[in-house]
Design an enzyme around this catalytic site. Sequence first.
Site, PDB file in Angstrom:
ATOM      1  N   TYR A 189      28.543  34.502  27.458  1.00  0.00           N
ATOM      2  CA  TYR A 189      28.710  35.972  26.623  1.00  0.00           C
ATOM      3  C   TYR A 189      27.051  36.146  25.874  1.00  0.00           C
ATOM      4  O   TYR A 189      26.632  37.124  25.928  1.00  0.00           O
ATOM      5  CB  TYR A 189      29.738  35.835  25.721  1.00  0.00           C
ATOM      6  CG  TYR A 189      29.982  36.917  24.597  1.00  0.00           C
ATOM      7  CD1 TYR A 189      30.724  38.087  25.098  1.00  0.00           C
ATOM      8  CD2 TYR A 189      29.399  36.888  23.331  1.00  0.00           C
ATOM      9  CE1 TYR A 189      30.947  39.050  24.074  1.00  0.00           C
ATOM     10  CE2 TYR A 189      29.621  37.950  22.546  1.00  0.00           C
ATOM     11  CZ  TYR A 189      30.284  39.040  22.948  1.00  0.00           C
ATOM     12  OH  TYR A 189      30.660  40.239  22.160  1.00  0.00           O
TER      13      TYR A 189
ATOM     14  N   SER B 244      25.876  42.570  19.897  1.00  0.00           N
ATOM     15  CA  SER B 244      26.779  41.766  18.956  1.00  0.00           C
ATOM     16  C   SER B 244      25.623  40.653  18.077  1.00  0.00           C
ATOM     17  O   SER B 244      24.454  40.793  18.651  1.00  0.00           O
ATOM     18  CB  SER B 244      27.250  40.391  19.941  1.00  0.00           C
ATOM     19  OG  SER B 244      27.748  39.413  19.248  1.00  0.00           O
TER      20      SER B 244
HETATM   21  C1  BGC Z   1      32.695  38.158  19.457  1.00  0.00           C
HETATM   22  C2  BGC Z   1      33.614  37.793  18.600  1.00  0.00           C
HETATM   23  C3  BGC Z   1      33.414  37.111  17.646  1.00  0.00           C
HETATM   24  C4  BGC Z   1      31.750  37.863  16.697  1.00  0.00           C
HETATM   25  C5  BGC Z   1      31.263  36.977  15.693  1.00  0.00           C
HETATM   26  C6  BGC Z   1      31.471  38.810  18.785  1.00  0.00           C
HETATM   27  O1  BGC Z   1      30.343  39.449  19.606  1.00  0.00           O
HETATM   28  O2  BGC Z   1      33.004  39.169  20.482  1.00  0.00           O
HETATM   29  O3  BGC Z   1      34.579  37.064  19.551  1.00  0.00           O
HETATM   30  O4  BGC Z   1      34.127  36.865  16.685  1.00  0.00           O
HETATM   31  O5  BGC Z   1      31.111  38.034  17.710  1.00  0.00           O
HETATM   32  O6  BGC Z   1      31.011  35.547  16.249  1.00  0.00           O
END
Ligand code: BGC
Length: 269
Positions: A167, A154
């Site tokens: 996360y 991410s």
């Molecule tokens: C998340 C999303 C978010 C995106 C940008 C991703 O890794 O799961 O919820 O919109 O990152 O912030």
Amino acid sequence: MKSDLKLKGQSALVTGANSGIGKGIALALANDGANVAVNYVSNPEAAQAVVDEIKANGGNAICLQADVSNEAQVQEMFRIMCRSFGTIDILVNNAGLQKDSPFAEMSLADWQLVLNVNLTGQFLCAREAVREFLRRGIVPERSKAAGKIICISSVHEVIPWGGHVNYATSKGGVMMLMKSMAQELAPKKIRVNSIGPGAIQTPINRSAWETPEAMDKLLTLIPYQRIGQPEDIGNLAAWLASDEADYITGTTVFMDGGMTLYPGFSTNG
Ligand code: BGC
């Protein structure tokens, strides 16, 4: 399917492939000629629908249920994968979830769930894939590499994210899992890379795009001024898994419309 099949004859496992980014990746790999195992943990109908779509398009796919954070289930999934397709050439570690809360209110259960699925799940699947890559070695007719692993990370492996500390921590961990594996396994001709998606329009971030107000706010974080789609990530994953990307290992490719470019600084600072 296309006529130029970059992944012809290769077998791929995509975790969490019954929705969102995982589904987009499963469809794209199949479209480039790979046999695709569609992993899911719940909602078998959705996984079957992905398999049906691949088959309707002339491809080859199966569904495999497993909780990626459960060692025994992961090992069983790889046994069935190898029995069905003979081996594995490509692993896409995509399964992941969010359990958001302000830091002071974050429960240990929500911390552990996110770390277990997003980080330990990637470790468990990668370990099984690497064992098979090492056992089998390079098959030159299929690929220059003995195996390819793509970790779905991410932008939050580098952008801190308040309210989502579990996360962001899991994705920071995925970055070093990927890089350390890539360093150790490169001499064995195993390539390990990550894709760092920004905001992609999927169920995980529905609240960030479902109303026009939310979408306007989201677009202030995206210089390219559009939300991403699962096909964007699917196309990149198919290319990264192919021999066209044979010299790439140990890298995160951000696909985020510029989200990692500090957009807040474009008119300030
Ligand atoms: C998340 C999303 C978010 C995106 C940008 C991703 O890794 O799961 O919820 O919109 O990152 O912030």
